[in-house]
Scaffold this motif. Structure first.
Motif, PDB file in Angstrom:
ATOM      1  N   GLU A  53      46.537  34.677  44.439  1.00 42.12           N
ATOM      2  CA  GLU A  53      46.042  33.299  44.384  1.00 42.12           C
ATOM      3  C   GLU A  53      47.176  32.316  44.076  1.00 42.12           C
ATOM      4  O   GLU A  53      47.296  31.264  44.711  1.00 42.12           O
ATOM      5  CB  GLU A  53      44.946  33.194  43.332  1.00 42.12           C
ATOM      6  CG  GLU A  53      43.704  34.013  43.647  1.00 42.12           C
ATOM      7  CD  GLU A  53      42.675  33.930  42.541  1.00 42.12           C
ATOM      8  OE1 GLU A  53      42.942  33.194  41.556  1.00 42.12           O
ATOM      9  OE2 GLU A  53      41.619  34.580  42.648  1.00 42.12           O
ATOM     10  N   HIS A  54      48.015  32.657  43.094  1.00 43.00           N
ATOM     11  CA  HIS A  54      49.150  31.776  42.784  1.00 43.00           C
ATOM     12  C   HIS A  54      50.142  31.745  43.945  1.00 43.00           C
ATOM     13  O   HIS A  54      50.742  30.693  44.222  1.00 43.00           O
ATOM     14  CB  HIS A  54      49.839  32.258  41.509  1.00 43.00           C
ATOM     15  CG  HIS A  54      48.993  32.170  40.281  1.00 43.00           C
ATOM     16  ND1 HIS A  54      48.690  30.969  39.658  1.00 43.00           N
ATOM     17  CD2 HIS A  54      48.359  33.128  39.554  1.00 43.00           C
ATOM     18  CE1 HIS A  54      47.921  31.196  38.605  1.00 43.00           C
ATOM     19  NE2 HIS A  54      47.708  32.502  38.510  1.00 43.00           N
ATOM     20  N   THR A  99      38.713  39.008  30.968  1.00 41.04           N
ATOM     21  CA  THR A  99      38.849  38.027  32.039  1.00 41.04           C
ATOM     22  C   THR A  99      39.180  38.706  33.362  1.00 41.04           C
ATOM     23  O   THR A  99      38.628  38.357  34.411  1.00 41.04           O
ATOM     24  CB  THR A  99      39.942  37.008  31.678  1.00 41.04           C
ATOM     25  OG1 THR A  99      39.602  36.375  30.441  1.00 41.04           O
ATOM     26  CG2 THR A  99      40.092  35.963  32.757  1.00 41.04           C
ATOM     27  N   VAL A 100      40.101  39.666  33.338  1.00 45.27           N
ATOM     28  CA  VAL A 100      40.511  40.327  34.575  1.00 45.27           C
ATOM     29  C   VAL A 100      39.436  41.282  35.079  1.00 45.27           C
ATOM     30  O   VAL A 100      39.120  41.319  36.269  1.00 45.27           O
ATOM     31  CB  VAL A 100      41.847  41.072  34.338  1.00 45.27           C
ATOM     32  CG1 VAL A 100      42.261  41.834  35.585  1.00 45.27           C
ATOM     33  CG2 VAL A 100      42.941  40.088  33.951  1.00 45.27           C
ATOM     34  N   ARG A 109      44.977  38.224  41.418  1.00 48.56           N
ATOM     35  CA  ARG A 109      45.284  36.983  40.693  1.00 48.56           C
ATOM     36  C   ARG A 109      46.661  36.453  41.092  1.00 48.56           C
ATOM     37  O   ARG A 109      46.856  35.240  41.237  1.00 48.56           O
ATOM     38  CB  ARG A 109      45.226  37.227  39.193  1.00 48.56           C
ATOM     39  CG  ARG A 109      43.847  37.584  38.669  1.00 48.56           C
ATOM     40  CD  ARG A 109      43.859  37.732  37.165  1.00 48.56           C
ATOM     41  NE  ARG A 109      44.097  36.460  36.496  1.00 48.56           N
ATOM     42  CZ  ARG A 109      43.156  35.592  36.160  1.00 48.56           C
ATOM     43  NH1 ARG A 109      41.885  35.863  36.422  1.00 48.56           N
ATOM     44  NH2 ARG A 109      43.457  34.461  35.555  1.00 48.56           N
ATOM     45  N   LYS A 155      42.868  44.020  40.678  1.00 49.24           N
ATOM     46  CA  LYS A 155      42.443  42.680  40.238  1.00 49.24           C
ATOM     47  C   LYS A 155      43.635  41.852  39.763  1.00 49.24           C
ATOM     48  O   LYS A 155      43.676  40.624  39.961  1.00 49.24           O
ATOM     49  CB  LYS A 155      41.402  42.804  39.122  1.00 49.24           C
ATOM     50  CG  LYS A 155      40.048  43.339  39.600  1.00 49.24           C
ATOM     51  CD  LYS A 155      39.046  43.398  38.477  1.00 49.24           C
ATOM     52  CE  LYS A 155      37.685  43.865  38.980  1.00 49.24           C
ATOM     53  NZ  LYS A 155      37.076  42.911  39.943  1.00 49.24           N
ATOM     54  N   LEU A 156      44.609  42.491  39.141  1.00 52.81           N
ATOM     55  CA  LEU A 156      45.819  41.756  38.747  1.00 52.81           C
ATOM     56  C   LEU A 156      46.588  41.268  39.971  1.00 52.81           C
ATOM     57  O   LEU A 156      47.078  40.128  40.006  1.00 52.81           O
ATOM     58  CB  LEU A 156      46.707  42.646  37.874  1.00 52.81           C
ATOM     59  CG  LEU A 156      46.244  42.905  36.438  1.00 52.81           C
ATOM     60  CD1 LEU A 156      47.200  43.862  35.747  1.00 52.81           C
ATOM     61  CD2 LEU A 156      46.153  41.610  35.650  1.00 52.81           C
ATOM     62  N   TYR A 193      51.947  40.951  33.250  1.00 53.79           N
ATOM     63  CA  TYR A 193      50.790  41.604  33.849  1.00 53.79           C
ATOM     64  C   TYR A 193      50.919  43.119  33.766  1.00 53.79           C
ATOM     65  O   TYR A 193      49.925  43.832  33.587  1.00 53.79           O
ATOM     66  CB  TYR A 193      50.633  41.163  35.306  1.00 53.79           C
ATOM     67  CG  TYR A 193      50.005  39.791  35.473  1.00 53.79           C
ATOM     68  CD1 TYR A 193      50.027  38.873  34.430  1.00 53.79           C
ATOM     69  CD2 TYR A 193      49.409  39.404  36.652  1.00 53.79           C
ATOM     70  CE1 TYR A 193      49.474  37.615  34.573  1.00 53.79           C
ATOM     71  CE2 TYR A 193      48.844  38.159  36.821  1.00 53.79           C
ATOM     72  CZ  TYR A 193      48.887  37.259  35.770  1.00 53.79           C
ATOM     73  OH  TYR A 193      48.324  36.023  35.904  1.00 53.79           O
ATOM     74  N   VAL A 221      47.273  35.186  31.763  1.00 51.76           N
ATOM     75  CA  VAL A 221      45.816  35.269  31.925  1.00 51.76           C
ATOM     76  C   VAL A 221      45.151  34.603  30.727  1.00 51.76           C
ATOM     77  O   VAL A 221      45.502  34.871  29.564  1.00 51.76           O
ATOM     78  CB  VAL A 221      45.374  36.746  32.041  1.00 51.76           C
ATOM     79  CG1 VAL A 221      43.865  36.839  32.192  1.00 51.76           C
ATOM     80  CG2 VAL A 221      46.072  37.418  33.203  1.00 51.76           C
TER      81      VAL A 221
END
Length: 549
Positions: free
Chosen positions: A315-316, A248-249, A312, A308-309, A197, A350
């Motif tokens: 979430e994990h 996507t990000v 993500r 935004k990274l 990332y 990603v």
């Protein structure tokens, strides 16, 4: 009276001359390291005083010994059952007769003896190979049993952690500098991004820089230009897949289109070819000119991309906390670091978004298409031939392989080491551990620094007392005390940081250490009569109580 000959005179002087055999010229051989060099014969009573030349030294007239060794049969191979030397004992056979028998052995008998010697070892070797093969098969079966038992015993406890991080593609393992990237980061632990990332964030920064240079001078930004510039800046490969990951990000960063008739000034690209163009999306006010991509815009976009990274990864991390036993839930605004058992560097990559593709130009690629187009222009025979060819070359479309379904979560069974322990005790221990992990994940950086200072206080209290004892003064200035403590402490620490520790020490133990402000200086006064062991124990107890909060 017979006349004496001259040889008779020498025969009387040396009576043992005729009894000795004639000396033959020795055959020069390369000396073997396994056998000692032959000793020179001791001179007889009537021999000359001149020292005999060693047989290992060749004379000038004689050729040098050959470099290759000559194979010689051992003595037991020559003395076989048919040999006359085997009939008698070694005592009766003289060494000269043995040498003569070895020399007279014919060349035709040597291969026979060698063949007789090779028969027995071949049988032994075959039996040894069979036994070794059987032993290897037994060991292989034993290893398989041990592996199966180890997987059965140790496979279940680590299942919740392994499910959160899928393995790499085709079992490939990432290098160590990527797998342990978060552990090598300087400073206190926090919400650190995985290595891939961070590389993606650096690619976005480089791409934004190149796009801003081309966009501000009103030049059409193509992927070919951006790719070359990013690769020159990062020294890494930059492909359309990375652009898809950026989309996507951060979907609102660029607008992608396929355009043609763009001047490229390259021989390999024609003007009629489609190219991927990139246009940054900026907030434009009504009635104003086209905005410029300035440095403030670049900094703001970079911060948005990093946030935004992190979102993500959150979430994990949330899915990982839900898979624990017992499950944990941490508010997003209070999370300051990842769970200790959450492997950040194994977060899935990603997924790249789909970029615009050039429009498909209709081309005749099969015989069926040619037949449909030119059916009216062909003769019946040609039409029939093309029909047969289309049927032979037609292949049924292979169905897409279904995605592998995730295995059902097996019920967690306690390992063999915890057999017999009550389930209620295990639940209390897990709940306490979850509470400690929750406190660590929601701890603020200021609180973390305070805890680190509390851990150093017991040793610093001992150092400070030794400073007062060596100085032999009832009070010391803050500068002198901090300088002496910084020079005596095991770790490097500045006087300013040491002063914060002294102030915290006086805050926790005001009866043992006190600070006095006199004019422009601050003096430190210490109670030397107090028990140092009790002071250190009290500081350690305060540190544990503070950490439990």
């Amino acid at each position: 009276m017979a006349q004496c000959r001259l040889t008779d005179f020498f025969a009387r002087r040396r009576p043992g001359l005729r009894d000795k055999p004639t000396r033959t010229k020795p055959a020069w051989r390369t000396p073997s390291p396994a056998k000692p060099a032959p000793r020179a014969l001791a001179p007889g009573p009537g021999s000359s005083r001149k020292r005999a030349r060693s047989p290992a030294e060749p004379t000038r007239d004689e050729p040098a010994p050959p470099a290759r060794r000559r194979l010689r049969l051992p003595a037991n191979a020559v003395a076989g059952p048919s040999s006359p030397a085997a009939a008698g004992s070694p005592e009766h056979s003289s060494p000269q007769s043995t040498k003569t028998k070895k020399a007279t052995l014919s060349a035709s008998q040597r291969p026979c003896l060698a063949a007789q010697e090779d028969k027995v070892p071949s049988k032994v070797t075959l039996s040894e190979l069979k036994s070794c093969l059987q032993r290897a098969q037994e060991l292989g079966a034993r290893v398989q049993e041990l592996k199966a038992s180890a997987q059965k015993n140790a496979g279940e406890p680590s299942a919740p952690e392994d499910r959160g991080h899928p393995a790499g593609l085709c079992g490939e393992q990432m290098p160590a500098y990527q797998r342990f990237h978060t552990l090598a980061q300087p400073g206190p632990p926090g919400l650190v991004l995985p290595y891939k990332y961070q590389v993606l964030a650096e690619m976005f920064r480089s791409m934004d820089t190149i796009v801003s240079m081309l966009y501000n001078r009103s030049e059409t930004v193509t992927f070919t230009k951006v790719k070359q510039g990013v690769q020159d800046m990062m020294r890494k490969r930059f492909e359309e897949r990375n652009v898809g990951q950026i989309k996507t990000v951060y979907p609102g960063s660029y607008r992608f289109r396929q355009e043609r008739y763009i001047p490229t000034f390259k021989d390999g690209v024609r003007r009629s070819d489609y190219q991927l163009t990139i246009e940054p999306l900026l907030d434009q006010q009504a009635g104003s000119a086209a905005p410029q991509l300035t440095a403030s815009h670049l900094l703001q976009r970079r911060q948005v991309f990093s946030q935004k990274l992190v979102a993500r990864v959150r979430e994990h991390h949330r899915a990982f906390l839900a898979s624990l036993n017992p499950p944990m839930e941490v508010p997003e605004d209070q999370l300051t670091r990842w769970h200790p058992r959450f492997n950040v560097d194994e977060v899935p990559d990603v997924e790249p978004a789909e970029l615009p593709q050039p429009p498909a130009v209709e081309k005749l690629a099969s015989a069926q298409e040619v037949l449909a187009r030119a059916r009216s222009l062909m003769s019946p025979r040609m039409e029939k031939a093309l029909s047969d060819l289309a049927q032979r070359t037609a292949q049924p479309s292979s169905p897409q392989p279904p995605s592998p379904a995730l295995p059902a979560t097996p019920p967690a069974t306690p390992p063999a080491a915890l057999k017999g322990v009550s389930q209620a005790l295990l639940e209390r221990i897990r709940a306490k551990e979850a509470q400690q992990q929750l406190a660590r994940m929601t701890r603020r950086p200021e609180h973390e620094q305070r805890l680190q200072r509390l851990e150093r206080l017991p040793e610093l209290a001992r150092v400070l007392r030794s400073v007062f004892v060596s100085e032999r003064k009832p009070a010391l200035t803050m500068e002198v005390a901090c300088a002496r403590m910084a020079g005596s402490y095991r770790a490097a620490m500045s006087p300013g940081e040491m002063e914060k520790h002294v102030q915290l020490l006086s805050e926790l133990l005001p009866d043992w250490l006190s600070l006095h402000r006199i004019r422009t200086d601050t003096y430190v006064k210490l109670d030397k009569a107090a028990d140092l062991a009790g002071v250190m124990a009290q500081l350690a107890r305060l540190a544990r109580a503070e950490e439990a909060l």
